[in-house]
Design a protein around this motif. Structure first.
Motif, PDB file in Angstrom:
ATOM      1  N   ALA A  70       0.788  -1.240   0.000  1.00  0.00           N
ATOM      2  CA  ALA A  70       0.000   0.000   0.000  1.00  0.00           C
ATOM      3  C   ALA A  70       0.818   1.287   0.000  1.00  0.00           C
ATOM      4  O   ALA A  70       0.270   2.353   0.231  1.00  0.00           O
ATOM      5  CB  ALA A  70      -1.016   0.019   1.147  1.00  0.00           C
ATOM      6  N   GLY A  95      -4.158  -3.003  -1.083  1.00  0.00           N
ATOM      7  CA  GLY A  95      -2.993  -2.561  -0.339  1.00  0.00           C
ATOM      8  C   GLY A  95      -3.179  -2.673   1.153  1.00  0.00           C
ATOM      9  O   GLY A  95      -4.270  -2.420   1.672  1.00  0.00           O
ATOM     10  N   LYS A 115      -1.105   4.777  -0.071  1.00  0.00           N
ATOM     11  CA  LYS A 115      -1.804   5.037  -1.340  1.00  0.00           C
ATOM     12  C   LYS A 115      -3.287   4.721  -1.132  1.00  0.00           C
ATOM     13  O   LYS A 115      -3.721   3.582  -1.259  1.00  0.00           O
ATOM     14  CB  LYS A 115      -1.181   4.200  -2.454  1.00  0.00           C
ATOM     15  CG  LYS A 115      -1.700   4.541  -3.830  1.00  0.00           C
ATOM     16  CD  LYS A 115      -0.739   4.004  -4.881  1.00  0.00           C
ATOM     17  CE  LYS A 115      -1.228   4.188  -6.296  1.00  0.00           C
ATOM     18  NZ  LYS A 115      -1.893   5.441  -6.580  1.00  0.00           N
ATOM     19  N   THR A 116      -4.055   5.740  -0.823  1.00  0.00           N
ATOM     20  CA  THR A 116      -5.444   5.554  -0.405  1.00  0.00           C
ATOM     21  C   THR A 116      -6.422   5.379  -1.561  1.00  0.00           C
ATOM     22  O   THR A 116      -7.588   5.063  -1.329  1.00  0.00           O
ATOM     23  CB  THR A 116      -5.913   6.737   0.461  1.00  0.00           C
ATOM     24  OG1 THR A 116      -5.786   7.949  -0.298  1.00  0.00           O
ATOM     25  CG2 THR A 116      -5.077   6.835   1.736  1.00  0.00           C
ATOM     26  N   LEU A 140      -6.583   3.054  -3.751  1.00  0.00           N
ATOM     27  CA  LEU A 140      -6.591   1.667  -4.211  1.00  0.00           C
ATOM     28  C   LEU A 140      -8.015   1.105  -4.199  1.00  0.00           C
ATOM     29  O   LEU A 140      -8.898   1.639  -3.527  1.00  0.00           O
ATOM     30  CB  LEU A 140      -5.699   0.820  -3.299  1.00  0.00           C
ATOM     31  CG  LEU A 140      -4.241   1.289  -3.181  1.00  0.00           C
ATOM     32  CD1 LEU A 140      -3.526   0.559  -2.051  1.00  0.00           C
ATOM     33  CD2 LEU A 140      -3.521   1.096  -4.499  1.00  0.00           C
ATOM     34  N   TYR A 160      -8.014  -0.659   0.509  1.00  0.00           N
ATOM     35  CA  TYR A 160      -6.929  -0.060   1.297  1.00  0.00           C
ATOM     36  C   TYR A 160      -7.171  -0.412   2.760  1.00  0.00           C
ATOM     37  O   TYR A 160      -8.186  -0.031   3.337  1.00  0.00           O
ATOM     38  CB  TYR A 160      -6.930   1.462   1.100  1.00  0.00           C
ATOM     39  CG  TYR A 160      -5.888   2.220   1.883  1.00  0.00           C
ATOM     40  CD1 TYR A 160      -4.546   2.179   1.524  1.00  0.00           C
ATOM     41  CD2 TYR A 160      -6.244   3.012   2.969  1.00  0.00           C
ATOM     42  CE1 TYR A 160      -3.590   2.894   2.224  1.00  0.00           C
ATOM     43  CE2 TYR A 160      -5.303   3.733   3.686  1.00  0.00           C
ATOM     44  CZ  TYR A 160      -3.978   3.670   3.305  1.00  0.00           C
ATOM     45  OH  TYR A 160      -3.032   4.390   4.001  1.00  0.00           O
TER      46      TYR A 160
END
Length: 183
Positions: free
Chosen positions: A42, A64, A77-78, A80, A83
């Protein structure tokens, strides 16, 4: 039929050889091309971010998993498909591994080695039968492969340990191996 998922362990840095990033990019695209979901740590930095952005841009689902203490450091990395924020690194590894069908290890540092050796140890102990691919971009993993051969030669592991890893030279070979493993 559930989507096949590929767990990618790799560096949160780019490394010194541009080929590492190129293979991460190519692998991300290959995941999407084959309809496989990316499972990874992530992060939005280094090879992690490269493989995730490539997979996303090409249309792959992304899953992630990041521990709370790394959300800022690895830039969680939100955006996705899925997440997940965990409390610990151990929980992160468990969630990633339990949500994949196969593992691919790209160049990376201590974290990638930890993830690889945990998957290898669990395989050696009969806890799973998931294929493990070592993407050996420009010979990055050669010293570790040499060490593994030494461990076997010195009697600290059975030769079968070496059979638990499939060593591939680049993303194209990884894609071909994954296609067979996930068929």
């Amino acid at each position: 039929m559930p989507i096949k998922s590929v767990c990618v362990y790799c560096g949160s840095r780019m490394g010194n050889d541009p080929a590492y990033g190129a293979d991460a990019q190519a692998l991300g695209v290959a995941l999407a091309r084959n309809g496989w979901r990316l499972v990874y740590g992530a992060g939005d930095v280094g090879l992690m971010g490269t493989v995730a952005r490539a997979a996303q841009d090409a249309g792959a689902e992304t899953f992630g998993v990041i521990p709370q203490h790394l959300v800022d450091w690895e830039v969680g990395k939100t955006d996705l498909t899925t997440y997940i924020v965990t409390e610990t690194m151990h929980e992160r590894k468990k969630v990633m591994f339990m949500n994949c069908d196969v593992v691919v290890v790209l160049p990376g540092g201590a974290g990638s080695l930890d993830e690889l050796f945990e998957a290898l140890t669990w395989r050696q102990l009969g806890l799973h039968e998931k294929p493990i691919f070592l993407l050996n971009t420009n010979g990055y993993w050669d010293p570790m492969i040499q060490l593994m051969n030494h461990v076997v030669a010195q009697g600290f592991a059975d030769k079968s340990l070496l059979d638990f890893m499939t060593i591939v030279p680049d993303a194209q070979a990884a894609e071909a191996g994954l296609a067979k493993a996930l068929a």
